[in-house]
Design a protein around this motif. Structure first.
Motif, PDB file in Angstrom:
ATOM      1  N   TYR A 142       0.827  -1.216   0.000  1.00  0.00           N
ATOM      2  CA  TYR A 142       0.000   0.000   0.000  1.00  0.00           C
ATOM      3  C   TYR A 142       0.861   1.265   0.000  1.00  0.00           C
ATOM      4  N   ASP A 143       1.941   1.243   0.775  1.00  0.00           N
ATOM      5  CA  ASP A 143       2.688   2.476   1.044  1.00  0.00           C
ATOM      6  C   ASP A 143       3.993   2.606   0.273  1.00  0.00           C
ATOM      7  N   ALA A 144       4.301   1.682  -0.619  1.00  0.00           N
ATOM      8  CA  ALA A 144       5.609   1.674  -1.275  1.00  0.00           C
ATOM      9  C   ALA A 144       5.830   2.944  -2.092  1.00  0.00           C
ATOM     10  N   PRO A 145       7.028   3.542  -1.986  1.00  0.00           N
ATOM     11  CA  PRO A 145       7.361   4.701  -2.816  1.00  0.00           C
ATOM     12  C   PRO A 145       7.356   4.320  -4.302  1.00  0.00           C
ATOM     13  N   ILE A 146       7.221   5.297  -5.140  1.00  0.00           N
ATOM     14  CA  ILE A 146       7.079   5.034  -6.571  1.00  0.00           C
ATOM     15  C   ILE A 146       8.352   4.459  -7.188  1.00  0.00           C
ATOM     16  N   ASP A 147       9.532   4.740  -6.561  1.00  0.00           N
ATOM     17  CA  ASP A 147      10.775   4.256  -7.157  1.00  0.00           C
ATOM     18  C   ASP A 147      11.134   2.833  -6.738  1.00  0.00           C
ATOM     19  N   ILE A 148      10.314   2.201  -5.901  1.00  0.00           N
ATOM     20  CA  ILE A 148      10.546   0.808  -5.512  1.00  0.00           C
ATOM     21  C   ILE A 148       9.629  -0.091  -6.337  1.00  0.00           C
ATOM     22  N   GLU A 149      10.221  -0.967  -7.124  1.00  0.00           N
ATOM     23  CA  GLU A 149       9.439  -1.825  -7.998  1.00  0.00           C
ATOM     24  C   GLU A 149       8.794  -2.971  -7.215  1.00  0.00           C
ATOM     25  N   ALA A 150       7.694  -3.484  -7.759  1.00  0.00           N
ATOM     26  CA  ALA A 150       6.995  -4.596  -7.107  1.00  0.00           C
ATOM     27  C   ALA A 150       7.887  -5.827  -7.018  1.00  0.00           C
ATOM     28  N   SER A 151       8.762  -6.026  -8.026  1.00  0.00           N
ATOM     29  CA  SER A 151       9.650  -7.189  -8.009  1.00  0.00           C
ATOM     30  C   SER A 151      10.597  -7.154  -6.812  1.00  0.00           C
ATOM     31  N   GLU A 152      11.006  -5.947  -6.388  1.00  0.00           N
ATOM     32  CA  GLU A 152      11.866  -5.824  -5.217  1.00  0.00           C
ATOM     33  C   GLU A 152      11.117  -6.236  -3.957  1.00  0.00           C
ATOM     34  N   ILE A 154       8.636  -8.326  -3.844  1.00  0.00           N
ATOM     35  CA  ILE A 154       8.469  -9.786  -3.905  1.00  0.00           C
ATOM     36  C   ILE A 154       9.742 -10.466  -3.443  1.00  0.00           C
ATOM     37  N   ALA A 155      10.901  -9.978  -3.920  1.00  0.00           N
ATOM     38  CA  ALA A 155      12.178 -10.572  -3.521  1.00  0.00           C
ATOM     39  C   ALA A 155      12.398 -10.449  -2.018  1.00  0.00           C
ATOM     40  N   ASP A 156      12.031  -9.295  -1.452  1.00  0.00           N
ATOM     41  CA  ASP A 156      12.204  -9.086  -0.011  1.00  0.00           C
ATOM     42  C   ASP A 156      11.289 -10.012   0.780  1.00  0.00           C
ATOM     43  N   LEU A 161      10.379 -15.116   3.919  1.00  0.00           N
ATOM     44  CA  LEU A 161       9.735 -16.427   4.004  1.00  0.00           C
ATOM     45  C   LEU A 161      10.768 -17.544   3.994  1.00  0.00           C
ATOM     46  N   PHE A 162      11.840 -17.372   3.192  1.00  0.00           N
ATOM     47  CA  PHE A 162      12.903 -18.373   3.179  1.00  0.00           C
ATOM     48  C   PHE A 162      13.573 -18.461   4.547  1.00  0.00           C
ATOM     49  N   ASP A 163      13.895 -17.297   5.119  1.00  0.00           N
ATOM     50  CA  ASP A 163      14.527 -17.285   6.443  1.00  0.00           C
ATOM     51  C   ASP A 163      13.630 -17.958   7.474  1.00  0.00           C
ATOM     52  N   LEU A 164      12.339 -17.712   7.358  1.00  0.00           N
ATOM     53  CA  LEU A 164      11.397 -18.317   8.298  1.00  0.00           C
ATOM     54  C   LEU A 164      11.373 -19.834   8.133  1.00  0.00           C
ATOM     55  N   ALA A 165      11.395 -20.302   6.878  1.00  0.00           N
ATOM     56  CA  ALA A 165      11.362 -21.744   6.622  1.00  0.00           C
ATOM     57  C   ALA A 165      12.656 -22.423   7.050  1.00  0.00           C
TER      58      ALA A 165
END
Length: 508
Positions: A142-152, A154-156, A161-165
């Motif tokens: 909802y709050d992501a700045p315009i210069d941060i892409e959705a793919s970033e 997702i990667a984060d 989730l990987f660390d949690l698993a």
């Protein structure tokens, strides 16, 4: 503790809570702490997976941590021993202060049920972390700045989730020195008890193992060299040797936690998967073939094989079927894509070594296009180092060298020869160079008319034939230096170099 009182009050009045509490079970936490306080051996059933931060009630986590510290000192941890540490603990004031420890012991679970209770607490802690990740994902979207892409994003989220698993927590954060020290001692003990005296993954080459101690977890290692030096051949040999050691240890019934082999993923951005497989197959097939002419991968592709050679290839293929070596030949792969694929293999197949051939063919985030290649390489090397630390595996990345090597009389490479060397040299834990003087000497063949010079050249070629050097230019864990290896050019295989005083007598 206050949550229990609020819950009881709500139930007594018949009212329902108008909010959802994070999943937890205070009774299970009390029961397991009681069991440990009554019999410290109960802690041995859970301390391998249950950490203080997994307890919902913070004071329970502090009690558990104090018990483990006393046990590490070979002291008995009971309410009497712990009382001085918790007499002034404000969190226990409302429930009777240090006397709460006695009540915990009175509510003890049996030691038989300790692990079940521990698993329950661990599972609930994982669920709380999952809820936290989900809430952060929604808020960030909802709050992501315009210069941060959705793919970033997702990667984060995927990293969390990987660390949690893998680790049981979404963010490892800072850890106590005692925990880091315990991990270091365990690594030292493993190397001490290992017959190969290795603290990392084996390279399959004795002299190289002795120099670097194997491929260390969380390390980024750069293997660099000019074309035709054998970078890919050495990386392929190391990858196969590590994977084969893993497969052999499984068959031998070795405790795989102590295995010096690993599951390997080879990201081949230059060669196709079948070309790489053919190269490995030809190398292994020659171990089964006793003929005069070695089996070469290009001859295999063309079908120019004798019956004996084909039978040797068939035997090698059967031998290699169970070797856990994965090859990803996706072209122009991005560092984010590589990270995603490596995480998946770590989760599904216990990935233990990543090899990248080669890092200049990887893509960065491409925010600024191709205007600043140095900046993109810096992003790639930082990403590879981050991947090594995140997955807790060694990452071996191949790199090109600049052409300035060719302009020098002494063509042995140096750290300054690395392309975009600032970032590569800075981020790497180890930098190795492959050098074969035979390659350069072969180009300097004098004319046959100059008999003396040609005879001298032949003598020098005979001395250099089949020999290579791996120059350790940087190593955080040990000394720099040069390791001499054998190189069989026909089958692209690096081997341990047999000392001349161990060679059989030659009669002319």
């Amino acid at each position: 503790m206050e949550n229990i009182q609020v819950s009881d009050a709500a139930n007594d009045s018949g009212d329902q809570l108008n909010y959802r509490q994070p999943p937890h079970n205070l009774e299970a936490e009390q029961a397991i702490l009681g069991a440990i306080l009554v019999n410290n051996e109960a802690a041995q059933k859970v301390q391998g997976f249950l950490l203080p931060e997994h307890f919902y009630e913070p004071v329970h986590g502090r009690i558990y941590e104090s018990v483990l510290k006393l046990m590490d000192k070979n002291q008995i941890a009971d309410p009497v021993k712990l009382k001085p540490y918790f007499e002034s603990d404000e969190a226990l004031v409302d429930v009777g202060g240090a006397q709460y420890l006695v009540r915990l012991a009175a509510s003890a679970a049996t030691i038989i049920n300790t692990e079940d209770y521990g698993r329950t607490i661990y599972d609930l802690a994982t669920r709380r972390s999952l809820i936290q990740i989900g809430e952060e994902m929604v808020n960030d979207a909802y709050d992501a700045p315009i210069d941060i892409e959705a793919s970033e994003q997702i990667a984060d989220a995927e990293k969390q989730l990987f660390d949690l698993a893998e680790l049981g927590q979404a963010d490892s954060g800072a850890q106590t020195f005692s925990r880091a020290l315990k991990t270091a001692v365990e690594s030292i003990e493993s190397a001490y008890k290992d017959p190969d005296s290795l603290s990392g993954v084996t390279t399959g080459l004795t002299k190289l193992n002795e120099q670097i101690g194997g491929l260390h977890k969380s390390d980024l290692m750069i293997l660099a060299g000019r074309p035709a030096m054998g970078k890919t051949a050495l990386a392929t040999n190391i990858a196969f040797n590590a994977a084969k050691r893993w497969a052999d240890d499984i068959v031998a019934g070795v405790d795989m936690e102590r295995s010096k082999g690993s599951v390997v993923c080879f990201f081949s951005l230059e060669m196709s998967a079948d070309q790489l497989a053919a190269r490995i197959l030809s190398d292994r097939a020659n171990l089964h073939y006793q003929g005069a002419d070695p089996i070469q991968s290009h001859a295999m592709r063309q079908g120019k094989l004798s019956e004996d050679q084909f039978q040797a290839i068939a035997r090698a293929a059967i031998e290699m079927e169970d070797v856990p070596l994965f090859i990803d030949d996706t072209p122009a792969l991005s560092i984010a894509g590589l990270r995603t694929r490596a995480r998946r293999l770590k989760r599904q197949h216990k990935l233990g070594l990543v090899v990248v051939d080669y890092l200049q063919l990887l893509r960065g985030s491409a925010k600024g296009g191709n205007e600043n290649r140095v900046q993109e390489i810096s992003e790639i090397t930082r990403g590879l180092k981050g991947l090594a630390k995140e997955l807790h595996v060694p990452v071996l990345a191949l790199s090109q060298l600049s052409r300035q090597v060719e302009q020098r009389e002494n063509k042995r490479p140096m750290l300054s020869d690395l392309r975009e060397s600032g970032s590569i040299e800075q981020d790497a834990d180890m930098v190795m160079f492959v050098f074969r003087e035979e390659y350069y000497k072969e180009k300097d063949e004098p004319s046959m008319s100059e008999a003396d010079k040609h005879a001298l050249w032949q003598a020098e070629m005979a001395e250099l034939y089949g020999k290579a050097e791996v120059i350790i230019g940087k190593q955080r864990h040990g000394p720099v230096g040069t390791v001499r290896l054998g190189f069989k050019k026909e089958v692209t295989r690096f081997t341990d170099l047999i000392d001349e005083d161990h060679l059989p007598d030659q009669h002319f």
